[in-house]
Design a protein around this motif. Sequence first.
Motif, mmCIF file in Angstrom:
data_model
loop_
_atom_site.group_PDB
_atom_site.id
_atom_site.type_symbol
_atom_site.label_atom_id
_atom_site.label_comp_id
_atom_site.label_asym_id
_atom_site.label_seq_id
_atom_site.Cartn_x
_atom_site.Cartn_y
_atom_site.Cartn_z
ATOM 1 N N LEU A 169 0.816 -1.227 0.000
ATOM 2 C CA LEU A 169 0.000 0.000 0.000
ATOM 3 C C LEU A 169 0.844 1.270 0.000
ATOM 4 O O LEU A 169 0.343 2.351 -0.215
ATOM 5 N N ASN A 196 3.021 1.844 -2.174
ATOM 6 C CA ASN A 196 3.308 2.175 -3.580
ATOM 7 C C ASN A 196 2.209 1.785 -4.557
ATOM 8 O O ASN A 196 2.252 2.191 -5.709
ATOM 9 N N ASN A 197 1.280 1.000 -4.122
ATOM 10 C CA ASN A 197 0.272 0.449 -5.030
ATOM 11 C C ASN A 197 -1.126 0.610 -4.454
ATOM 12 O O ASN A 197 -1.261 0.733 -3.247
ATOM 13 N N PRO A 198 -2.150 0.542 -5.240
ATOM 14 C CA PRO A 198 -2.168 0.492 -6.703
ATOM 15 C C PRO A 198 -1.810 1.856 -7.315
ATOM 16 O O PRO A 198 -1.922 2.884 -6.656
ATOM 17 N N VAL A 199 -1.376 1.805 -8.556
ATOM 18 C CA VAL A 199 -0.984 3.034 -9.247
ATOM 19 C C VAL A 199 -2.218 3.920 -9.456
ATOM 20 O O VAL A 199 -3.302 3.417 -9.749
ATOM 21 N N TYR A 200 -2.020 5.196 -9.277
ATOM 22 C CA TYR A 200 -3.142 6.130 -9.419
ATOM 23 C C TYR A 200 -2.921 7.039 -10.621
ATOM 24 O O TYR A 200 -1.859 7.640 -10.766
#
Lengths: 514, 235
Positions: free
Chosen positions: B93, B95-99
């Motif tokens: 969390l 770094n992810n998920p990409v936004y």
Amino acid sequence: MLKAIRRSLLNSLLRIEAVFDRSFGSRLNPIRQLGTITFFLFWIVAATGIYVFILFETTVSGAYGSVEYMTRDQWYLAGVMRSLHRYASDAMVVTMALHFSREFIMDRYRGARWFAWFTGVPIIWFLYTSGISGYWLVWDQLAQYIAIASMEWIDWLGIFGEPIANNFLDNTSLTDRFFTLLVFMHIFAPLFLLFIMWIHVLRVSQPKINPPRGLAIGVLISLTVLSVAVPVASHAEADLEIYPAVFNLDWFYMLFYPLYDRWGPGPLWGMAGGISLLVALMPWLPPMKKPKTAVVYLDKCNGCTRCFEDCPFGAVSMRPRTDGRPYEREAFVDPDLCTSCGICVGSCPVSTPFRQTEELVTGIDLPGFPLVRVRNDAVKAMQHAGESDVEAKVMVFGCHHGVDVKALERPGVKALSLPCIGMLPPSFIDFAISRGGMDGVLITGCRENGCYERQGNRWTDDRIASVRDPYLRERVQRNRVYVSWADATDMVSLTKNLEEFRGSLKDMTGKAGK
Amino acid sequence: MNIYGIPIFYLVPLLVFGPIFFLVLYNFGLKNLINPPPEIKAERRRREGVEKERKSKIKRFPPAGKKEKSITPLGWVGQAVFYLLFAAFITYLSNNPVYQRANPDEALIKLSLSHFGKRKGECHKRTSKELSELAPNMRKSISCPRERWPVMVKFEIDGNQVFEATEKPSGLSSDGSSTFYETFLVSSGEHLFSVWVSDDGGQEYVFKTDKRIMLKPGQSLVIGLHKDKKEIYFK
């Protein structure tokens, strides 16, 4: 409705805690140490932050380069420190959120506990301010995104003459002076956070702010290994003349930025302010609990300080004598701090059921659950335990927050539930065996290190072990006293322990345990 | 000059702020940690004694209840799994998920204007009688009313009006500037931008600009007002 939801959540929580108890033992159970872990993580963040700051350049043009230097050139130390700084900050959000949820589920935010709950709200704000302001300093494209969004969000309040987002219009508008201001924000916000964290535990007696060593080592090692294995990396360097669109967000801190993009500043302020206000006011929302607080009876109080020593909430203080009796001090209860747990009643040496007087009055008592009621209920229960030559008779003392001990009642077994097991003066154990005709006494309450009133089961353990005043008298055979700490969901194991105990009493009493 | 690869100037903050920080911490309580006062030492000795006695007495008077078992090998495995899952949760969390906040093909327009509206009243020259009635340090020959007109801004993209607002002057006496800050997402490519600014309550537009600009994907374009040149700029 709310009660039913909370009961269901509580049962789930207790079951999860039981799983962790099996792995960690009750002392190191991380679920019961969420507050102390949060404190510990703060120190990790502070220590790593000081190191990172040494290598950090506080200029717009140098910030990104210095962070890249740490990440790539000095990856083995500064890079690990940077990653640890970030991951420990993330972990703080997790432990804080879990701590908050646990206290809500356990209904530990009303009455005297309002203060810790209420001061928890600014802690959330300061933690987020600390974390988000840290992200600005990396000055990569993620920093650019959240810095501008944060400034636009603040500008919506209209408290500044010129929008502060204007500092980020283009590459020439962001000055080193403003950037240094951001650096100071990232230093002062955590200092304020620490200050509020100190206030948060100020009204708690003997607050625990450090986790047990084993747990602290586990947390530190796991985050360090994580920092080495998955080092934190930056996005591309910020450039205010472009509009970056894709980010690897740190969702622990940046959860609200996508909402900002969709809703805009007004609704987000409404949500943040509304939720904060609602949470802050929760201790006073219905159903309110206002149990009658402890009362000192000066004619029975000799100022021995035991209640003062034992109160887990600092509600009892000692003050100069006011009634002219030849004692130096007297106990005094601050009703605002009292949770009506009754631990002070259990600690009072006058709280003994052996007194022959008609009306049992002790030095400090709970008007809503007086000691005389405890004695009368216990005597009545023991009288109805019945006579048997084959079954061992056991008196069970439990607490309102553990197993429902009334459900354990059966022929030969009687039970009494108290607000907290710490309310039980040890002389009642002696009384049950020597006067009540019971073969043994089973003591239960919340799981070890999980007492709803913080210290109830610990003080009880110590009193039985004759470590803490008032002691359980030495004449009481300890193999007639069975201590089994059990949460509300532990009925099966407690029943098993009860039967095992009754079996063990067989040799002593010549009766056959059932 | 470097020390173990670290440029020496990086150490300047440490050398300057380090001792100050240490002194503050020292006086705020670090001295009590390094060398506790006698009463704290005595209290610690007392507590250590109590704890020692506790341990010995618990051995002497153990109740019949089950004591906590030591952690089993399976328990240690459980701990390792917990720490692993905890670390994995944090990493994921973090770094992810990409936004993705916008289409990569889009560009951003920032309309940022700050302008003083015209004064609502006319300035007038004070007479010598008026001047003599004032304190010596207040004797300015020209007297102007403080209150200013709100500023009105209209903004069009490709002939479509996307923004129109009137802002009051800032300040308690309404004598400050009126400020506008708005952002707009547009698709990349060529666009015609038109800006109108009125500073006299909407009677006439003092600034009127039309400009055709080719926007690249992901570009950030600022539309502002040069305070000195008194003209609208596109940057």
